[in-house]
Design a protein around this motif. Structure first.
Motif, PDB file in Angstrom:
ATOM      1  N   GLN A  50       0.800  -1.216   0.000  1.00 12.50           N
ATOM      2  CA  GLN A  50       0.000   0.000   0.000  1.00 12.50           C
ATOM      3  C   GLN A  50       0.837   1.273   0.000  1.00 12.50           C
ATOM      4  O   GLN A  50       0.521   2.231  -0.696  1.00 12.50           O
ATOM      5  CB  GLN A  50      -0.977   0.008   1.177  1.00 12.50           C
ATOM      6  N   LEU A  53       2.051   1.757  -3.511  1.00  9.33           N
ATOM      7  CA  LEU A  53       0.921   2.090  -4.374  1.00  9.33           C
ATOM      8  C   LEU A  53       0.475   3.537  -4.162  1.00  9.33           C
ATOM      9  O   LEU A  53       0.191   4.255  -5.123  1.00  9.33           O
ATOM     10  CB  LEU A  53      -0.242   1.121  -4.131  1.00  9.33           C
ATOM     11  N   ASP A  54       0.429   3.970  -2.900  1.00  7.90           N
ATOM     12  CA  ASP A  54       0.048   5.352  -2.594  1.00  7.90           C
ATOM     13  C   ASP A  54       1.064   6.342  -3.165  1.00  7.90           C
ATOM     14  O   ASP A  54       0.693   7.366  -3.736  1.00  7.90           O
ATOM     15  CB  ASP A  54      -0.093   5.559  -1.087  1.00  7.90           C
ATOM     16  N   LEU A  56       3.016   5.929  -5.706  1.00  6.21           N
ATOM     17  CA  LEU A  56       2.853   5.972  -7.152  1.00  6.21           C
ATOM     18  C   LEU A  56       1.630   6.791  -7.545  1.00  6.21           C
ATOM     19  O   LEU A  56       1.696   7.627  -8.459  1.00  6.21           O
ATOM     20  CB  LEU A  56       2.745   4.553  -7.718  1.00  6.21           C
ATOM     21  N   ASP A  57       0.515   6.573  -6.861  1.00  4.20           N
ATOM     22  CA  ASP A  57      -0.724   7.308  -7.163  1.00  4.20           C
ATOM     23  C   ASP A  57      -0.542   8.815  -6.971  1.00  4.20           C
ATOM     24  O   ASP A  57      -0.999   9.615  -7.779  1.00  4.20           O
ATOM     25  CB  ASP A  57      -1.879   6.818  -6.293  1.00  4.20           C
ATOM     26  N   GLU A  58       0.124   9.183  -5.881  1.00  3.70           N
ATOM     27  CA  GLU A  58       0.280  10.597  -5.543  1.00  3.70           C
ATOM     28  C   GLU A  58       1.272  11.321  -6.448  1.00  3.70           C
ATOM     29  O   GLU A  58       1.234  12.545  -6.559  1.00  3.70           O
ATOM     30  CB  GLU A  58       0.724  10.732  -4.081  1.00  3.70           C
ATOM     31  N   TRP A  60       2.159  10.170  -9.835  1.00  5.54           N
ATOM     32  CA  TRP A  60       2.123   9.387 -11.072  1.00  5.54           C
ATOM     33  C   TRP A  60       2.954  10.019 -12.185  1.00  5.54           C
ATOM     34  O   TRP A  60       3.674   9.340 -12.911  1.00  5.54           O
ATOM     35  CB  TRP A  60       0.676   9.192 -11.518  1.00  5.54           C
ATOM     36  N   GLU A  65       6.652   3.966 -16.310  1.00  4.81           N
ATOM     37  CA  GLU A  65       6.356   2.556 -16.087  1.00  4.81           C
ATOM     38  C   GLU A  65       6.881   1.738 -17.258  1.00  4.81           C
ATOM     39  O   GLU A  65       6.594   2.029 -18.419  1.00  4.81           O
ATOM     40  CB  GLU A  65       4.851   2.304 -15.941  1.00  4.81           C
TER      41      GLU A  65
END
Length: 147
Positions: A50, A53-54, A56-58, A60, A65
């Motif tokens: 997590q 993932l967070d 990466l999301d924040e 991007w 990739e």
């Protein structure tokens, strides 16, 4: 994007395992996560990943990739390897495996039962996957300098 040979090898190995690999364009940091959309990981717990993932999301837009190799590209690598095999019987078995239904599985079975050629296959595949990653880096760098 400037990566070390060790980083490139790490990305190639992780992509081969079905992972997703990201390169932070400013820091050079590499992030890796399972591909939770793939059948092997679908429905698995994301909690251990997590934090990544967070991140990466924040952020991007700060990441590149790496694409995973397609089954068509995997097939081409297998066919190229079969061309290089100097044992005629094994070469024939590999081409037959590639021409049956489920060619990837059949090829793997033949390689797993090929003795010394198994390691030769892994070395060949590793080299090609590293080249696959290097090509993505070169393409990104060309696009970046063209902008």
């Amino acid at each position: 994007m400037k990566l070390t040979e060790e980083q490139i090898r790490e990305i190639a190995e992780n992509l081969d395992l079905g992972m997703r690999c990201f390169y932070h364009l400013k820091t050079g940091e590499i992030e890796t996560t399972p591909n939770f959309n793939e059948a092997d990981w679908f429905g698995h717990e994301t909690e251990p990943w997590q934090e990544t993932l967070d991140k990466l999301d924040e952020n991007w837009g700060d990441y590149f990739e790496f694409e995973k190799i397609t089954s068509r590209e995997s097939f081409a690598i297998m066919a190229d390897f079969a061309e290089t095999v100097d044992n005629q019987k094994l070469q024939d078995r590999l081409f037959k495996a590639l021409n049956k239904s489920k060619p990837l599985r059949n090829f793997k079975w033949e390689i797993d039962n090929s003795g010394e050629y198994r390691q030769i296959w892994f070395d060949f595949k590793d080299h090609r996957l590293i080249e696959f990653v290097k090509n993505q880096i070169e393409q990104h760098n060309r696009e970046f300098t063209d902008e």
